[in-house]
Structure formats: structure tokens, C-alpha cells
Design an enzyme around this catalytic site. Sequence first.
Site, PDB file in Angstrom:
ATOM      1  CG  ASP A   1      -3.918  -6.734  -0.020  1.00 23.38           C
ATOM      2  OD1 ASP A   1      -3.551  -7.609  -0.553  1.00 23.38           O
ATOM      3  OD2 ASP A   1      -3.580  -5.695  -0.061  1.00 23.38           O
TER       4      ASP A   1
ATOM      5  CG  ASP B   1       0.515  -9.590  -1.727  1.00 13.01           C
ATOM      6  OD1 ASP B   1       0.686  -8.625  -2.107  1.00 13.01           O
ATOM      7  OD2 ASP B   1       1.229 -10.425  -1.097  1.00 13.01           O
TER       8      ASP B   1
ATOM      9  CD  GLU C   1       1.467  -7.456  -6.173  1.00 12.02           C
ATOM     10  OE1 GLU C   1       2.426  -6.505  -5.772  1.00 12.02           O
ATOM     11  OE2 GLU C   1       1.371  -8.236  -5.295  1.00 12.02           O
TER      12      GLU C   1
ATOM     13  CG  HIS D   1       1.436  -0.983  -0.669  1.00 12.30           C
ATOM     14  ND1 HIS D   1       0.783  -1.343  -1.840  1.00 12.30           N
ATOM     15  CD2 HIS D   1       1.924  -2.192  -0.121  1.00 12.30           C
ATOM     16  CE1 HIS D   1       0.718  -2.496  -1.994  1.00 12.30           C
ATOM     17  NE2 HIS D   1       1.422  -3.289  -0.923  1.00 12.30           N
ATOM     18  CG  ASP D   2       4.502  -2.787  -3.086  1.00 12.28           C
ATOM     19  OD1 ASP D   2       4.726  -2.658  -1.835  1.00 12.28           O
ATOM     20  OD2 ASP D   2       3.533  -3.590  -3.677  1.00 12.28           O
TER      21      ASP D   2
HETATM   22  C1  GLC Z   1       3.046  -7.574  -2.629  1.00 18.67           C
HETATM   23  C2  GLC Z   1       2.638  -6.457  -1.903  1.00 18.67           C
HETATM   24  C3  GLC Z   1       4.090  -5.836  -1.155  1.00 18.67           C
HETATM   25  C4  GLC Z   1       4.390  -7.002   0.040  1.00 18.67           C
HETATM   26  C5  GLC Z   1       4.588  -8.319  -1.069  1.00 18.67           C
HETATM   27  C6  GLC Z   1       4.872  -9.707  -0.085  1.00 18.67           C
HETATM   28  O1  GLC Z   1       4.070  -7.238  -3.794  1.00 18.67           O
HETATM   29  O2  GLC Z   1       2.157  -5.475  -2.562  1.00 18.67           O
HETATM   30  O3  GLC Z   1       3.665  -4.655  -0.511  1.00 18.67           O
HETATM   31  O4  GLC Z   1       5.666  -6.776   0.199  1.00 18.67           O
HETATM   32  O5  GLC Z   1       3.366  -8.630  -1.979  1.00 18.67           O
HETATM   33  O6  GLC Z   1       3.623  -9.819   0.320  1.00 18.67           O
END
Ligand code: GLC
Length: 513
Positions: free
Chosen positions: A102, A205, A260, A321-322
Site C-alpha cells: 500500500d 491510497d 483507490e 477494509h473500509d
Molecule cells: C483510504 C483507506 C482508508 C484510510 C484512508 C486514509 O480510503 O482505504 O482505510 O482510512 O484512505 O488513508
Amino acid sequence: MSGSWWRDGVFYQIYPRSFQDSNGDGVGDLPGITARLDHLNGRDDSLGIDAIWLSPFYRSPMKDFGYDVSDYRDVDPAFGTLADFDRLLAEAHRRGIRVIVDLVPNHTSDEHPWFVESRSSTDNPRRDWYVWRAGRNGAPPNNWRSWFEGVGPAWTRDERTGEWYLHHFLPGQPDLNWWNEGVRAAMDGVMRFWLDRGVDGFRVDVAHGLVKDPRLRGNPRVRVFGRPAPRDRDLDEVHEVHRRWRRVIDEYPDRMAVGEVHVRDLRRLVRYYGRDDELQMPFNFHLLRQPWSAAGFRGVVDEWERLLPAHAWPNATLSNHDVVRHATRYGVERARVAAMLLLTLRGTPFLYYGEEIGMTNVPIPADRVVDVVGRDGERTPMQWDASPNAGFTSADPWLPVAADLGRVSVAAQRGDPTSLLSLYRRLVRVRRGSDALRRGAYRVLPSGPGVYAYERTAERERLVVVLNFTDRAQRLHLAVADTRLVLSTDPGRDAISERLTLGANEGILARAG
Ligand code: GLC
């Protein structure tokens, strides 16, 4: 062929805190992951996945459990050491598993040395690495809000200089200033650090959010879908940064990155493929946002297929995970048909640890809540067996363990040919052996309401997928001659005919001709 592994393969996301604890502190770690790699690939009874994506394991104060990085080039002591990482990478590669890590470039932790310097004075050379502004009579510089529900303004006033700094997540996660060349060069260095160590790529991310309006103009107050566009994300200039990253990645053979990208308008989402000169893929989160309906899923896939440029390779994911796990969102009785969908659509599937055994969100008592925005339920320890703490740890686990271990664990399902784990394993293997599933064309087939049917075809192969999204039996007429059953989600079915009745929540995969 270069790039074939990430197009053909199946990915599996591991949340390192929750996969396997090896040192008895209740928190998962890198040696724990290494010890569990056989579950993923390398043995006859492995799941058979081709790549893992590791959520962050870098040094971090853990305000956002690793998504607040204080050193991009080291492993947090809770997860192990760089030597542990090298071992994990070597052991994964030995089993034919690629590893992507990541990358968190939008923000650092407020404890990162860059930010410590930046906040020290207005004339510090790193001041401009973050976004600092004077307030407006005691109020934040503009109306931007944190993307974390409940945090409020995306700005915090810093006592030392009286200026405000930008943070689209927690105040402990200051946003980097991506207009600054030093920031861009530093992140190139971070990428090279991991690429040199041998990682196969990155999950990036908040890849759509890095670049913000340089004049910090406020967001429009009223928005009719997509316009006027917000000024704190998805700007044209972000693509410039992605092209730069692609050039870094391409310095190394056969690496990839998936971004993402939270952009709801699919026409804007497909722009992230660039001219095959940006990240190889943006995540398509539209499947994951769909309520459970045949027409809904068909609609999203068809629109996506229509909009994708010729060079663009799709992907599919239902959990991460979100978000609340899909077995909870859709119901466990639908986990089987969801698995068939995910592993037979055109594009790279991304699984989330535990979905292969049907893990659901675990209810978290109020005094055990640790995530600021309530995502603990989908991050609970992997359920390996029915021993205390599910075989995850010998200590108190950092989050509660599920109660349904007798049914929902790897040990309970491994030897059971009717289990969800066995279905996942078979789907992965069928996919591996099928040109049509890995690389073939997709075409939707006519079907009655509540049913989603499509075919996947390659030069010498034609497969038909029929998914019953309802919890009623559905009679249908397969308008395809000479079909043989390859796999049903119902372990009791061993044949099909042209006129057939699909069971409630049943999906079938059939071979034509
Ligand atoms: C992304 C991640 C999330 C995190 C956010 C801030 O959305 O997937 O888990 O809290 O970024 O880094």
C-alpha cells in the site's frame, strides 16, 4: 507476456493487524502472514490466489491503523522488521504469490519528520511540503470537509504559527502538497525503495485526491451529480502525477499499480486508465456499492464494459477494509452466488481476507471500538480454527473474534467439499484453467427478472454463467445448445438441461459446445 500476471491472476487483500499474530501481542504481524502463506497458494488445498495486497505495515502512530505513516521506509515494530518483510516477500514468491504494498501518498502522519519540520516555522524549507494557510477571521481557510464522516473541517489551526493545515482525513494525517516538486521526487524515492526490494507493485491510497485546487477555492455548496465539480479531488492535474508514477514503475520489469479512486461518474473513472500511461487500473467500486439486484449488477457491468477504452483492463471487488463485509451486506445465503459473480466477470478479482470462508462483520461492543469512523467490524481477526481466539493469537486480540467459529473457519471448511472455501477454491482453479474466464470476451445474455446471465468466450471456449439473485427458485430456458455443467454453487447439483430450475440464490457455470 508482460503484464499478464495481474490481468490473469486473483488478488487477495490482507489487513496485517488481523491475519496472524506470531509474537503473542494480540496484533497480527508480517511473520504471521508468512506462516499462513500455504493457505493462499503452493499446495493442493490452497486457495490458489496469485497476488496479495498488504495494507500498510510502515511505522505509524496508528491513529488510522497504519494509514498515517511516520516512516515510509521502515516496518512498524508492531508488524516486525524489514528483514521480516524480505522473508515474507521471498516466501510468497516461492509459492508463486506476487506482493503489492500500500502506498499512502496523499498524507503522512503528523509525526512524520517532514511534518514536524514543516510545522516548526513559516520559513522552514519543508513548510511548502504541506498545505498551510491563514484562516478567515478565526474560521478555516475554506469550506473543505474531511472525507471522514464526523471529523468536520479539513483544516486544523496550529498554535505555533497560527496558520491552518489541510487534512482530508484525521488531524493526525496532514495532506502533502502535491504541487511541490520536492514532494513528488520524495515519493518517487519511496516507490523505488520498495521496488528495489522486489515488490511487484502498489495499491495507491486515495489516488484521485492528491492534487487540490492551488488557489484553495471552496467547493460548490450545491451539487447536481458531478457538477460543478469539487475542487479538492479528481482534478485534471492528478493524471500528471499518475503518469509520473507509471514511468517509475516501468523502470522495473513487470510491475503494476492499482489506484483507490473514488469517482462516482464512470466516464471520469475510466480517464484514470489514461493512454495506458497511468496506473494500470483504478479500482471499480461500483460493484461494491450495488444493492443486491440482478438488474443493478448487470447495469453497472454493462456500462463499465461500454466505457472502457480498448487497452483498459477491468477489475472487480465486493469487500475491503473500509466497507461492511459483503456477506453481511447481502446476507450469508448469497455469499456463494457472489463468489461466482466475482470470479467469472471479465477483469481481475480482488478478494478480502476471510470472504472465502464467509466471514461477516463482527459486532463490536462500545468499549472495544478503536476506529474513529466505525470500520472495526470488517477488520476482525482471521478465523483459522475453533480454538480460543480462532488460532489468530495466544493473547487478547486487538479486536473481538467472531462467535461462529464452528462453521466459519478455515479448519472447519478445508476438508468439506460442500463448504464456501471449497467453492472459492474450485472457482479459482476453473478460472486458472480457462482462457474464456481469464481473457475472454463478456456478453450479457437475455434472462428473466432476478437473474443475471452472461457468456465468456475465447477462441475455442464458450462458458455461460447464470446467477439467480433471488431467494426463490427460477425456471429458465438456456438458449444455448449442448451445455454441460462445470460448477454450481449448490454442491448437490451434478447436471443441467436446457430447461432448468435454478435454486434460490444458485449460480451455475456451464460449458457450451
Ligand atoms: C483510504 C483507506 C482508508 C484510510 C484512508 C486514509 O480510503 O482505504 O482505510 O482510512 O484512505 O488513508
